[in-house]
Design a protein around this motif. Structure first.
Motif, short mmCIF file in Angstrom:
data_model
loop_
_atom_site.label_atom_id
_atom_site.label_comp_id
_atom_site.label_asym_id
_atom_site.label_seq_id
_atom_site.Cartn_x
_atom_site.Cartn_y
_atom_site.Cartn_z
N ASN A 1 0.82 -1.22 0.00
CA ASN A 1 0.00 0.00 0.00
C ASN A 1 0.86 1.26 0.00
O ASN A 1 1.55 1.55 0.97
N PHE A 2 0.77 2.04 -1.10
CA PHE A 2 1.44 3.33 -1.21
C PHE A 2 2.93 3.17 -0.92
O PHE A 2 3.52 3.88 -0.11
N ASN A 3 3.46 2.20 -1.62
CA ASN A 3 4.86 1.85 -1.54
C ASN A 3 5.78 3.07 -1.59
O ASN A 3 5.53 4.03 -2.30
N ASN A 4 6.82 3.04 -0.82
CA ASN A 4 7.85 4.06 -0.79
C ASN A 4 9.03 3.51 -1.58
O ASN A 4 9.52 2.43 -1.22
N PRO A 5 9.50 4.08 -2.66
CA PRO A 5 9.30 5.46 -3.11
C PRO A 5 8.27 5.63 -4.24
O PRO A 5 8.03 6.75 -4.65
N ILE A 6 7.66 4.58 -4.76
CA ILE A 6 6.96 4.73 -6.04
C ILE A 6 5.50 5.11 -5.85
O ILE A 6 4.85 5.62 -6.75
#
Lengths: 475, 475
Positions: free
Chosen positions: A255-260
């Motif tokens: 969920n709302f992966n960091n960095p993409i």
């Protein structure tokens, strides 16, 4: 000439569109309610609704639950999505990168516009409420919390954390939760529980640099799995890679992966859990951004579909309440005993007072209320930032369209080196995260992560303008 | 018959000795001051002083700095010291032991007399003062501490921790200190900084089971070095073992070692540092009990003699102020950069509020005052416990004579199994630590660690009596 109702709603919509183009109505601003619009324009409620619906379908405005319609985009242009990353052929030995230190060392420097920090700043966190919760913790903890907390963690906090799982379709109890010193300790314990030094794990590409460093620290090899900015990890690729590379565990941020910034659709999450179960390996799911969704509903998690206990869910309140309090947790499924053993070994206990305080805050029920505001703020900030990037950055820039969280991933033309941009921007007191730190391979040098967690201001606007100028000069 | 002054002091001393034997004067009780004694007995100050000096030389009483004379021992008998452990021939693979879990799981059980816990209980910790310090921290921290602390740790806390080093002859600044989530995180970071999985480290024998588990978790092999109950690690043995076993680091507790309670004399500490420097390996020094000395002076540390930065000093306030606050630190010498990198990787930051609170408490200068009281209490408890053990335990029991800290190491006859004792004692709601958990080898099954940190009470007395009965029944 007489206008049909159909024409009428289009006319109203066109008028509004012109106001958006001329920036009379600015990105992030709220539109009049359907009822008000109907009165203002002397049109029926359904015509007013149709006008908004028309604008929404064009991507210019959006509705937010229980709030109304907001300006989403200026129609001038909308940047392309970054490309999905190329498949990676070999697992690489992890090495620590100087760039991370260079970027991280700025955390403490004053007067820097921190586009590099993927954590909301204190001014949009519930600081005063947390102070009250600390005082309450002092009143309620036996001996003011000087003694060790129970190994598994503060009971009342664990109850509240278990309740939070309801929002993503979980039905867990306090017994399923182990508290940790922030999410990073949860990830450390989980990785240690399911791997041995020398093992290979799968990770998204690009990935949070902290996860890459953690893997290195534990002597693990990392396979970077292609990840699409809209749909997340390439599951067909993963399914083949697990047996080929003897993957022992996956560490993903669905969920709302960091960095993409991507959010894996629920269908894919379910499919991913199926793959994990097929090979009976572990999935460490970092859901730290899961509560920061912009849509109508909290996305599910992989844990939602976990029936066999192979998913070790990890999260914290560091992105939503109080990073300094170091309150994280894991729901480690069938690995719970090992996790407790490791927690005993590495931490003995969690810090008593800050953990009790977060428990108190959650008990008041103010978390959901606070989250609603925080999400609105982050969403609006995202829109303002996007708008400015469109305006100031080269047209060739491709920008991710996160549906939550607090970061954008920007892909620039191939010859642009974002570490150079980082160094130049620093002279203007602006920090960004160069793409290169989000991989162990030689790639993403033309990409950058930009956090929109700093509230919008003239300084932010000017800084984005400066970044744009620097890029054009490099371009 | 006329008595000379010489005879006079002996007569006074003999009278006092009789009162001790008859238990009119009880172990741990304070004697009248020299001035009061002189008035009471109509003798000169120097005769009164000589009488006390005579009793002190017989080991019956002892002086405590700025406090006066206390009853130390009943002359009836004094148990022998436990034997020094046998040299160990091979480095062993570490395995986790179920016994640790069995002992540790009792931490949370109610109504247990916890002779197994080597941490002072809240009633002798400065709980109310810490609550005030927390409120002060809330007032003073920006944004009530919701933001991340600096990576290296709270500056004011680090300043105070650097000042503490003055008490053992250190002259360090805040730049030399890195704060951690308790001492155990300091040990984890230090071990990770100076070893790779598969390396061998040297450790005392017997050793704190947490250190053994930690080593296992990091994939390290452990060489257990013979350790004498009075003088600590066998340095001649160590000097030969380092090249033979390719030791990469030593992890020692030179001051009031847990479980054996010994304090390595300063001369040996200096010699140890010399050995470490000769082979250019690291010494991780766990000084967590260093402030809990019963003698006149705070013992030195190995760090005191460290000129080349090979010593990674670790400590915490968990044994003296607030275990639940998770405030530890390391002064890692030349390994500081690596430690900061690892802290970033594994913790990001320390918990803001509890760390600021301990900084505040130390700034008030109340720590030294509190420590004085705590030391007195622990010392008196030690004497009461020793007395009771002498009375209730089999005569063959050999008991360590710690000069600080909060644990006794007891060696029983060879056929006695202390894990069996542990299980039997549990039925009487008493917990002890069986000796077997303090080694990775098959030994110390006839030994036990007994903490005297629980304040003396009838229940403690009864529990020790019960232990004695159980032992006699096993004997």
């Amino acid at each position: 000439m007489f206008k049909t109702a159909e024409h009428l709603y289009i006319q109203v919509a066109d008028n509004i569109e012109q106001l958006i183009e001329k920036e009379v109505l600015k990105i992030g601003e709220k539109l009049p309610s359907v009822r008000t619009l109907s009165k203002q324009q002397g049109i029926s409620l359904s015509t007013a609704f149709q006008a908004y619906y028309h604008l929404e379908s064009k991507g210019l405005i959006e509705s937010r639950p229980k709030s109304g319609y907001y300006i989403r985009f200026n129609s001038k242009r909308m940047p392309d999505l970054p490309a999905s990353c190329e498949p990676v052929k070999k697992a690489a030995e992890v090495t620590v990168h100087e760039m991370v230190a260079a970027v991280y060392n700025l955390m403490a420097a004053p007067d820097i516009v921190r586009f590099s920090v993927a954590t909301p700043p204190p001014e949009i966190l519930p600081a005063a409420k947390m102070a009250k919760a600390v005082v309450q913790a002092l009143r309620e903890l036996p001996d003011y919390g000087v003694a060790y907390d129970p190994l598994q963690g503060n009971l009342r906090l664990r109850r509240q954390l278990a309740l939070l799982s309801l929002s993503w379709g979980g039905a867990y109890t306090e017994n399923d939760v182990v508290t940790t010193n922030g999410c990073v300790e949860a990830l450390t314990l989980c990785l240690s529980a399911v791997t041995q030094p020398g093992d290979t794990i799968a990770i998204e590409s690009p990935a949070y640099y902290g996860a890459l460093q953690l893997a290195e620290g534990l002597g693990l090899k990392v396979l970077e799995v292609p990840t699409h900015p809209a749909t997340g990890v390439d599951l067909a690729y993963l399914d083949k890679a697990i047996p080929r590379h003897k993957i022992k565990a996956c560490l993903f941020v669905p969920n709302f992966n960091n960095p993409i910034g991507c959010c894996m659709p629920d269908k894919q999450k379910k499919e991913l859990v199926g793959i994990i179960e097929k090979y009976d390996i572990a999935l460490i799911e970092d859901d730290i951004y899961g509560d920061l969704y912009f849509g109508k509903q909290r996305p599910a998690t992989c844990k939602t579909f976990d029936k066999k206990g192979n998913v070790l869910y990890c999260s914290s309140v560091s992105k939503s309440v109080a990073p300094g309090f170091r309150v994280g947790w894991t729901m480690p499924g069938k690995y719970k005993d090992r996790i407790l053993q490791l927690k005993h070994m590495h931490a003995i206990a969690s810090p008593s007072i800050t953990h009790a305080a977060v428990g108190n805050f959650l008990e008041t029920g103010r978390y959901e209320n606070h989250l609603r505001n925080l999400r609105k703020k982050l969403h609006t900030q995202y829109l303002r930032y996007s708008q400015a990037i469109m305006e100031y950055f080269p047209e060739s820039a491709r920008v991710s369209r996160p549906q939550g969280g607090c970061v954008l991933w920007i892909e620039l033309e191939g010859h642009i080196n974002t570490y150079e941009l980082f160094q130049q921007a620093l002279k203007h007191k602006i920090s960004i995260s160069p793409g290169r730190i989000f991989t162990l391979q030689d790639r993403y040098s033309n990409c950058m992560r930009l956090s929109y967690s700093v509230p919008w201001s003239k300084q932010v606007d000017d800084s984005l303008k400066t970044l744009g100028k620097l890029l054009r000069r490099m371009g």
